[in-house]
Scaffold this motif. Structure first.
Motif, short mmCIF file in Angstrom:
data_model
loop_
_atom_site.label_atom_id
_atom_site.label_comp_id
_atom_site.label_asym_id
_atom_site.label_seq_id
_atom_site.Cartn_x
_atom_site.Cartn_y
_atom_site.Cartn_z
N UNK B 92 -11.73 -55.73 1.11
CA UNK B 92 -11.18 -55.05 2.29
C UNK B 92 -11.79 -55.63 3.55
N UNK B 95 -10.49 -58.85 4.50
CA UNK B 95 -9.04 -58.81 4.77
C UNK B 95 -8.26 -59.59 3.72
N UNK B 97 -6.47 -58.14 1.45
CA UNK B 97 -5.19 -57.45 1.21
C UNK B 97 -4.76 -56.67 2.45
N UNK B 99 -2.03 -53.21 3.40
CA UNK B 99 -1.43 -52.05 2.76
C UNK B 99 -0.20 -51.61 3.55
#
Lengths: 275, 271
Positions: B92, B95, B97, B99
């Protein structure tokens, strides 16, 4: 330069025409309200004449109009401190409420500790609080500003807490996925989404801050619209009393109007999904 | 297509069949000891890099929870998740992914282009690193010329397109989508499905897509991950044998109907 001047002159003329149009539109829109207000004043004048009501009991609108003319200087000099108290009370009361709301949203312990106290302070009748503050802070501006501020404080605190919590859980999830810090969430999400709630409270506070200042001036004050109300009442100067009341009301309406204009300029968005 | 090449994530091309997300014996329990609820139990699955995997299952099967675990939005009770060899939290923060929620979750006071730019303004990686061009992204999702519109001036479908553009701005290696088209009408949903496949092929992003629609799961997915409920666990990880690029017409073919019939049978077994 000349062509610039002429073009501004032209737009100035356009603007004037647009302004006239807008004024005419506003007049048409508010025609019923204006007609009703004028009608009530005429009725009042008629009732006073018809029943021969003595002036000290209830002055006619014409008497009040003369009172404005005769007491212009007294009204003016007493209005200024009231404006100052209401304005400073409005600023400080709301500022404290906003900062406290931000603290509450970030610390549930703080909220649990101080929210009940805020409710308790709100529960004390403001008229009962005024003498206490006069005893502590004397007869100057300070107790009036504090009372005007206290009266603004509570609605803003409640609305601001609700507003800061109004950001949707999905929005907060989004910020978490973006690894946003609490400060970034506050500035980018919580504060902007609280603005409609804040302005709803500020509009209440705008009118009640004037009331707070006047109530505070009732207690042993020698200046301000509140002191003038007391003095005019005890001396049976009823037209002056009515004129003072009208000025106080106009003052509150003007403050309300200013807040509404700022709101309309600042909030141009609607919650997504509302069509 | 020079423009689209720029949108490609920075993926090392040496290992074509690398694993994007590896989930091992994952369990998630909610509540306290007296009132415990098992949302996911012993889930293990590997998502290959560049894959488009749809997740399907009856309500309460934990498909959204699984997606939120990968996104580091839900605390893992047991087992592990690795995103390109990192923990979900590290992924996370790096970065890896992006959402996309069912609700577009646009900031209503920001116009379209500023909403798309939001990921560049927050987090530790604000301003740093390379990112896609927001105007190019908006053109890709068909919103060229609407840069200055406010969210309330857009339709639900357009808002979701903005959300997809916002998700792609950081060039994520994985796109996590939680029923992104669930609230849209069927015509809009069909069109966005087709466009999402195009975006997937242009960007090469790995996509994990939760849905409760059988045709959507079959149409979009290379693989369908079927979960069953009480407790949530893997029922089947199924390959969808339909060629790419797929157009909406593929849904009228015998092969497609065979896939949806199979999925429907699996779903009924889950109940």
């Amino acid at each position: 330069m000349s062509h610039v001047v002429s073009s501004t002159a032209k737009t100035e003329a356009d603007r004037k025409i647009a302004l006239l149009d807008a004024t005419a539109g506003v007049l048409t829109k508010h025609m019923p309200a204006i007609a009703a207000a004028v009608g009530l004043v005429v009725l009042w004048q008629f009732v006073v004449w018809f029943f021969k009501i003595p002036t000290f009991m209830a002055p006619s609108p014409v008497d009040v109009a003369y009172a404005f003319q005769d007491n212009a200087k007294i009204l003016w000099t007493n209005m200024l401190p009231t404006i100052l108290e209401a304005f400073l009370g409005f600023v400080f009361g709301n500022l404290v409420a906003i900062l406290l709301a931000i603290w509450f949203v970030h610390s549930s312990t703080a909220e649990k500790a101080f929210y009940p106290i805020a409710v308790f302070i709100k529960a004390i009748p403001i008229i009962a609080l005024a003498p206490i503050l006069v005893l502590i802070f004397g007869n100057g501006l300070a107790p009036k500003i504090i009372i005007a501020g206290l009266i603004c404080f509570f609605p803003t605190l409640v609305n601001m807490v609700q507003g800061l919590k109004s950001a949707s859980p999905a929005m907060l999830d989004l910020m978490r996925v973006l690894s946003a810090s609490n400060t970034e969430i506050l500035w980018k999400v919580r504060l902007p989404s609280s603005m409609p709630f804040l302005f709803a409270a500020l509009k209440i506070a705008a009118t009640s801050s004037v009331m707070g200042a006047i109530v505070a001036e009732w207690i042993g004050s020698s200046f301000g619209l509140g002191a003038l109300i007391i003095e005019a009442t005890y001396n049976f100067r009823s037209p002056l009393l009515y004129a003072t009341v009208v000025i106080a009301a106009v003052l509150a309406v003007v403050l309300f109007f200013i807040v509404s204009v700022i709101e309309a300029r600042m909030i141009r968005w609607k919650p997504a999904g509302s069509h | 297509m020079l423009g689209t090449a720029k949108l490609m994530p920075n993926v090392p091309l040496t290992e074509p069949a690398a694993t994007a997300v590896s989930i091992r014996n994952l369990s998630v329990r909610f509540g306290d000891r007296n009132n415990e609820f098992t949302a996911l139990s012993d889930v293990s699955v590997d998502i290959p890099e560049g894959a488009f995997v749809t997740m399907l299952g009856p309500s309460g099967c934990g498909k959204s929870t699984l997606l939120r675990c990968v996104a580091d939005l839900v605390h893992i009770s047991d087992g592990s998740i690795s995103v390109f060899g990192r923990s979900p939290q590290q992924a996370r923060e790096a970065r890896d992914f992006a959402f996309v929620f069912q609700d577009a979750t646009l900031l209503p006071w920001r116009n379209v282009i500023d909403n798309v730019r939001l990921p560049l303004e927050v987090g530790k990686h604000a301003q740093s690193g390379d990112h896609a061009d927001p105007h190019e992204l908006l053109a890709m999702v068909g919103l060229k010329g609407r840069e200055n519109a406010l969210p309330h001036e857009l339709s639900g479908g357009m808002r979701q397109r903005v959300a997809i553009a916002r998700a792609l701005i950081t060039r994520p290696r994985i796109l996590l989508m939680d029923e992104p088209f669930g609230a849209l009408d069927e015509i809009t949903r069909d069109r966005l499905n087709e466009e999402l496949l195009r975006v997937w092929q242009e960007t090469g992003t790995t996509i994990l897509f939760v849905t409760h629609s059988i045709p959507e799961a079959a149409f979009l997915g290379q693989n369908v991950l079927m979960l069953q409920a009480h407790p949530g666990r893997v029922k089947e990880f199924m390959k969808v044998d339909l060629p790419f690029p797929r157009s909406l017409a593929v849904r009228d073919t015998v092969e497609f109907i065979g896939v949806t019939a199979h999925l429907r049978r699996l779903l009924e077994e889950c109940l």
